[in-house]
Write a protein that holds these residues in place. Structure first.
Motif, PDB file in Angstrom:
ATOM      1  N   GLY A 158       0.962  -0.959  -0.088  1.00 11.05           N
ATOM      2  CA  GLY A 158      -0.061  -0.112  -0.326  1.00 11.05           C
ATOM      3  C   GLY A 158       0.783   1.022   0.284  1.00 11.05           C
ATOM      4  N   CYS A 160       1.682   2.680  -3.060  1.00  9.54           N
ATOM      5  CA  CYS A 160       1.744   3.514  -4.270  1.00  9.54           C
ATOM      6  C   CYS A 160      -0.190   3.535  -4.597  1.00  9.54           C
ATOM      7  CB  CYS A 160       2.301   3.468  -5.384  1.00  9.54           C
ATOM      8  SG  CYS A 160       2.096   1.203  -6.203  1.00  9.54           S
ATOM      9  N   THR A 161       0.037   4.425  -4.951  1.00 10.38           N
ATOM     10  CA  THR A 161      -1.593   4.280  -5.717  1.00 10.38           C
ATOM     11  C   THR A 161      -2.033   3.145  -6.721  1.00 10.38           C
ATOM     12  OG1 THR A 161      -1.333   5.933  -7.083  1.00 10.38           O
ATOM     13  CG2 THR A 161      -1.876   6.512  -4.961  1.00 10.38           C
ATOM     14  N   ASP A 163      -3.256   3.548  -9.628  1.00 10.40           N
ATOM     15  CA  ASP A 163      -2.901   5.151 -10.699  1.00 10.40           C
ATOM     16  C   ASP A 163      -1.376   4.908 -10.424  1.00 10.40           C
ATOM     17  OD1 ASP A 163      -5.358   5.197 -10.820  1.00 10.40           O
ATOM     18  OD2 ASP A 163      -5.753   7.126 -10.803  1.00 10.40           O
ATOM     19  N   GLN A 164      -0.724   5.073 -10.229  1.00  8.58           N
ATOM     20  CA  GLN A 164       0.992   4.980  -9.807  1.00  8.58           C
ATOM     21  C   GLN A 164       1.491   3.707 -10.078  1.00  8.58           C
ATOM     22  OE1 GLN A 164       1.380   6.564  -5.786  1.00  8.58           O
ATOM     23  NE2 GLN A 164       2.298   8.803  -6.067  1.00  8.58           N
TER      24      GLN A 164
END
Length: 296
Positions: A158, A160-161, A163-164
């Protein structure tokens, strides 16, 4: 002698291993039989015995001699080499890197093992802090984890997102094509181990007076996220295995065979002066291959 460990880390845990629920007490000095009996062959590893010490030391010495010759050629030619080492915790990345660099000149053979990004680095282009460590003329640079943190570790934990993570997967092929087009020999190694193998190595770390510092809360969390790591590993390998920057997969339950396989792959891939093909030897295609298909 036991090494002190935070009480919160030392609680027995329930894990699903090969479809069975197991209880694993990392703080118990006695390794469970179900781990001890299956650690080497776990995950379909093709050998039932570890590589013999004498054979390993002889092959390693021959390969390390070739690495010294490779580095001498690099100094003369200016050729740049970069090798990335990825894999689950305790896969053997650090040990493999140390055997590669053991007799190389440290002035032109560097290892990069970056800590978590600083606040400044968090605001930069994702790849920027890695680019700062790329090799200059004649250098051999290894990365003990790399920009591929965003391929597996960050999405699993968790950090990074979604989208990233997706943007990373889209950008990597072009980023690495630019690296290769600039003349750098780029190697990407994924050291693959079985779940039981990993537990054995965690246990060894926990009870070693020399290696206990390697055991961390992230390791504890990772034990519960084996399937998540597998899923993101497979996505990463499928999306970033390219003709110009392929993934080399090494089945690494036996550290000795894995180290030999990695060094041999590097030496066989570069036509340096004085290369001794007999001294390098042939690859063991039971434990080294290319891309996700090799794991299926």
């Amino acid at each position: 002698m036991n090494v002190p460990l935070d009480k919160d880390l030392a609680e027995p845990v329930k894990l699903k291993v090969d479809g069975k629920e197991r209880v694993f007490d990392i703080d118990d000095p006695k390794l469970p039989d179900w781990i001890e009996d299956n650690a080497l062959t776990d995950g379909g590893y093709p050998y039932e015995d570890r590589m013999g010490k004498k054979k390993y030391e002889k092959q390693l010495e021959d390969l390390q001699l070739e690495l010294v010759k490779l580095q001498a050629w690099q100094k003369k030619s200016g050729h740049r080499i970069m090798a990335l080492f990825e894999g689950r915790d305790a896969a053997g990345k650090g040990g493999t890197i140390s055997r590669i660099r053991a007799y190389m000149n440290p002035r032109t053979a560097r290892n990069v093992a970056l800590p978590k990004p600083s606040e400044t680095e968090m605001g930069q282009w994702y790849f920027q802090r890695y680019v700062a460590h790329f090799p200059t003329s004649g250098e051999f640079v290894t990365f003990d984890r790399s920009w591929y943190n965003r391929g597996v570790v960050e999405p699993v934990m968790g950090f990074c997102t979604p989208d990233q993570h997706e943007r990373f997967l889209e950008e990597v092929p072009n980023f690495e094509e630019a690296i290769v087009n600039d003349g750098i020999s780029l190697f990407k190694f994924w050291l693959n181990i079985g779940q039981i193998t990993q537990l054995e190595r965690f246990h060894d770390r926990r009870h070693s007076r020399l290696k206990y510092w390697k055991f961390s809360p992230i390791d504890i969390q990772g034990m519960f996220k084996w399937d998540d790591y597998t899923r993101y590993r497979d996505i990463m390998l499928e999306r970033t295995h390219t003709a110009h920057a392929p993934w080399t997969i090494v089945k690494a339950n036996d550290k000795r065979r894995a180290r030999i396989a990695v060094i041999r792959r590097i030496l066989l891939s570069i036509d340096y002066d004085g290369r001794d093909m007999d001294g390098i030897g042939k690859e063991d295609d039971k434990i080294i291959g290319n891309g996700l298909d090799f794991l299926k």
